[in-house]
Write a protein that holds these residues in place. Structure first.
Motif, PDB file in Angstrom:
ATOM      1  N   GLY A 128       0.809  -1.206   0.000  1.00 29.16           N
ATOM      2  CA  GLY A 128       0.000   0.000   0.000  1.00 29.16           C
ATOM      3  C   GLY A 128       0.846   1.261   0.000  1.00 29.16           C
ATOM      4  O   GLY A 128       0.516   2.242  -0.673  1.00 29.16           O
ATOM      5  N   SER A 129       1.951   1.222   0.749  1.00 29.06           N
ATOM      6  CA  SER A 129       2.844   2.384   0.790  1.00 29.06           C
ATOM      7  C   SER A 129       3.461   2.649  -0.570  1.00 29.06           C
ATOM      8  O   SER A 129       3.565   3.797  -1.014  1.00 29.06           O
ATOM      9  N   ARG A 130       3.873   1.579  -1.245  1.00 27.46           N
ATOM     10  CA  ARG A 130       4.481   1.742  -2.572  1.00 27.46           C
ATOM     11  C   ARG A 130       3.484   2.283  -3.593  1.00 27.46           C
ATOM     12  O   ARG A 130       3.846   3.039  -4.491  1.00 27.46           O
ATOM     13  N   ALA A 131       2.220   1.876  -3.441  1.00 24.98           N
ATOM     14  CA  ALA A 131       1.195   2.315  -4.377  1.00 24.98           C
ATOM     15  C   ALA A 131       0.540   3.625  -3.963  1.00 24.98           C
ATOM     16  O   ALA A 131      -0.295   4.168  -4.692  1.00 24.98           O
ATOM     17  N   GLY A 132       0.907   4.115  -2.771  1.00 25.32           N
ATOM     18  CA  GLY A 132       0.293   5.330  -2.272  1.00 25.32           C
ATOM     19  C   GLY A 132      -1.167   5.141  -1.903  1.00 25.32           C
ATOM     20  O   GLY A 132      -1.965   6.072  -1.985  1.00 25.32           O
ATOM     21  N   ARG A 133      -1.513   3.936  -1.486  1.00 27.52           N
ATOM     22  CA  ARG A 133      -2.893   3.622  -1.114  1.00 27.52           C
ATOM     23  C   ARG A 133      -2.950   3.145   0.330  1.00 27.52           C
ATOM     24  O   ARG A 133      -1.987   2.593   0.854  1.00 27.52           O
ATOM     25  N   ARG A 134      -4.099   3.335   0.944  1.00 25.90           N
ATOM     26  CA  ARG A 134      -4.294   2.870   2.307  1.00 25.90           C
ATOM     27  C   ARG A 134      -4.914   1.474   2.290  1.00 25.90           C
ATOM     28  O   ARG A 134      -5.527   1.068   1.312  1.00 25.90           O
ATOM     29  N   VAL A 135      -4.776   0.768   3.403  1.00 26.62           N
ATOM     30  CA  VAL A 135      -5.237  -0.610   3.500  1.00 26.62           C
ATOM     31  C   VAL A 135      -6.495  -0.684   4.365  1.00 26.62           C
ATOM     32  O   VAL A 135      -6.545  -0.110   5.449  1.00 26.62           O
ATOM     33  N   ALA A 136      -7.519  -1.393   3.868  1.00 29.95           N
ATOM     34  CA  ALA A 136      -8.765  -1.534   4.616  1.00 29.95           C
ATOM     35  C   ALA A 136      -8.614  -2.610   5.684  1.00 29.95           C
ATOM     36  O   ALA A 136      -8.316  -3.758   5.373  1.00 29.95           O
ATOM     37  N   THR A 137      -8.804  -2.247   6.938  1.00 32.12           N
ATOM     38  CA  THR A 137      -8.725  -3.213   8.035  1.00 32.12           C
ATOM     39  C   THR A 137      -9.805  -2.913   9.061  1.00 32.12           C
ATOM     40  O   THR A 137     -10.390  -1.825   9.077  1.00 32.12           O
ATOM     41  N   PHE A 138     -10.054  -3.865   9.910  1.00 34.55           N
ATOM     42  CA  PHE A 138     -10.995  -3.699  11.017  1.00 34.55           C
ATOM     43  C   PHE A 138     -10.397  -4.403  12.220  1.00 34.55           C
ATOM     44  O   PHE A 138      -9.950  -5.548  12.122  1.00 34.55           O
ATOM     45  N   GLY A 139     -10.338  -3.729  13.349  1.00 38.23           N
ATOM     46  CA  GLY A 139      -9.742  -4.340  14.532  1.00 38.23           C
ATOM     47  C   GLY A 139     -10.574  -4.103  15.777  1.00 38.23           C
ATOM     48  O   GLY A 139     -11.188  -3.046  15.939  1.00 38.23           O
ATOM     49  N   ILE A 140     -10.637  -5.088  16.628  1.00 42.37           N
ATOM     50  CA  ILE A 140     -11.320  -4.974  17.917  1.00 42.37           C
ATOM     51  C   ILE A 140     -10.367  -5.443  19.010  1.00 42.37           C
ATOM     52  O   ILE A 140      -9.707  -6.469  18.856  1.00 42.37           O
ATOM     53  N   ASP A 141     -10.304  -4.695  20.090  1.00 44.91           N
ATOM     54  CA  ASP A 141      -9.489  -5.095  21.236  1.00 44.91           C
ATOM     55  C   ASP A 141     -10.313  -4.878  22.488  1.00 44.91           C
ATOM     56  O   ASP A 141     -10.842  -3.781  22.711  1.00 44.91           O
ATOM     57  N   ALA A 142     -10.484  -5.895  23.307  1.00 40.69           N
ATOM     58  CA  ALA A 142     -11.288  -5.783  24.525  1.00 40.69           C
ATOM     59  C   ALA A 142     -10.597  -6.505  25.661  1.00 40.69           C
ATOM     60  O   ALA A 142      -9.797  -7.414  25.440  1.00 40.69           O
ATOM     61  N   GLN A 143     -10.908  -6.105  26.874  1.00 40.02           N
ATOM     62  CA  GLN A 143     -10.371  -6.763  28.060  1.00 40.02           C
ATOM     63  C   GLN A 143     -11.526  -7.218  28.938  1.00 40.02           C
ATOM     64  O   GLN A 143     -12.471  -6.465  29.184  1.00 40.02           O
ATOM     65  N   VAL A 144     -11.476  -8.465  29.375  1.00 47.47           N
ATOM     66  CA  VAL A 144     -12.544  -9.015  30.196  1.00 47.47           C
ATOM     67  C   VAL A 144     -11.937  -9.798  31.351  1.00 47.47           C
ATOM     68  O   VAL A 144     -10.934 -10.483  31.180  1.00 47.47           O
TER      69      VAL A 144
END
Length: 236
Positions: A128-144
């Protein structure tokens, strides 16, 4: 300067792991010359110059300015990223393979999943950096914090069922132009912080979606899990 850069070349990884070069990289979060770094780090300027050339050769630092001072040209550098991650692809021959021994209850298998996540997301970020594009991601972080091992087991079972149901609902093997994504979910106890030696502690649940994803650290307030998600432009 990038927020995070992924090191995929063995020689670059070796260069970054040298103790002096690691100190130089940290110091170059703010631009500086060899003379400035020598003063900051208490090192001979000649030694700093040598290590700077090696870091520049592996694209870990970059030249941002040249200043003329009398008969001398001062070169000012900065790190190419605020932080670095070494991809498991650096050790391709011995990197963990999740397909080798899949076991949902194995900590080593969870590490193998994490290793693959870093490798795949790293490759996406690099491309993505080489192409000048951003990467689609989804992240979740939780503590229980579980009251008992039985509660932890019940939580894991419900989580597995929920993920399986979602995957079954949205997976379309025959979709024209469809794109494969990976979902990774992990549950692990949070290591006690040193020098705190108290037993127990909570457990972290991390989930990632897309062709790999990174879950960002979050704080927990009032014993309620905090989750975040990020979605960016998808490079094609």
């Amino acid at each position: 300067m990038l927020d995070v850069a992924v090191i995929e070349e063995p020689a670059a990884a070796e260069a970054s792991l040298d103790p002096i070069r690691a100190r130089i990289l940290a110091a170059l979060a703010e631009p500086g010359s060899a003379a400035m770094l020598a003063t900051r780090l208490g090192l001979p300027r000649q030694k700093v110059n040598y290590h700077l050339k090696e870091l520049e050769r592996h694209a870990l630092v970059e030249l941002v300015e040249e200043r003329r001072k009398g008969n001398v040209t001062e070169r000012v550098y900065r790190a190419t990223a605020a932080s670095y991650v070494i991809s498991p692809s650096v050790l391709a021959g011995v990197s963990p393979d999740p397909a080798r021994a899949p076991d949902q209850l194995s900590a080593r298998w969870l590490l193998a999943l994490g290793s693959r996540l870093v490798q795949e997301v790293g490759a996406l970020l690099t491309g993505g950096s080489r192409a000048g594009r951003r990467v689609a991601t989804f992240g979740i972080d939780a503590q229980v914090r579980f009251a008992s091992a039985a509660d932890r087991t019940a939580f894991a079972e419900e989580l597995a069922q929920a993920v399986a149901a979602l995957v079954s609902r949205y997976h379309d093997e025959s979709a024209p132009g469809g794109r494969d994504h990976r979902v990774v979910v992990g549950l692990h106890q949070i290591p006690a912080k040193r020098p705190d030696t108290r037993a127990g502690g909570g457990a972290g649940a991390v989930a990632g979606a897309d062709t790999g994803a990174v879950a960002a650290p979050q704080q927990v307030e009032d014993a309620r899990p905090t989750v975040t998600a990020s979605e960016q432009e998808d490079p094609r």
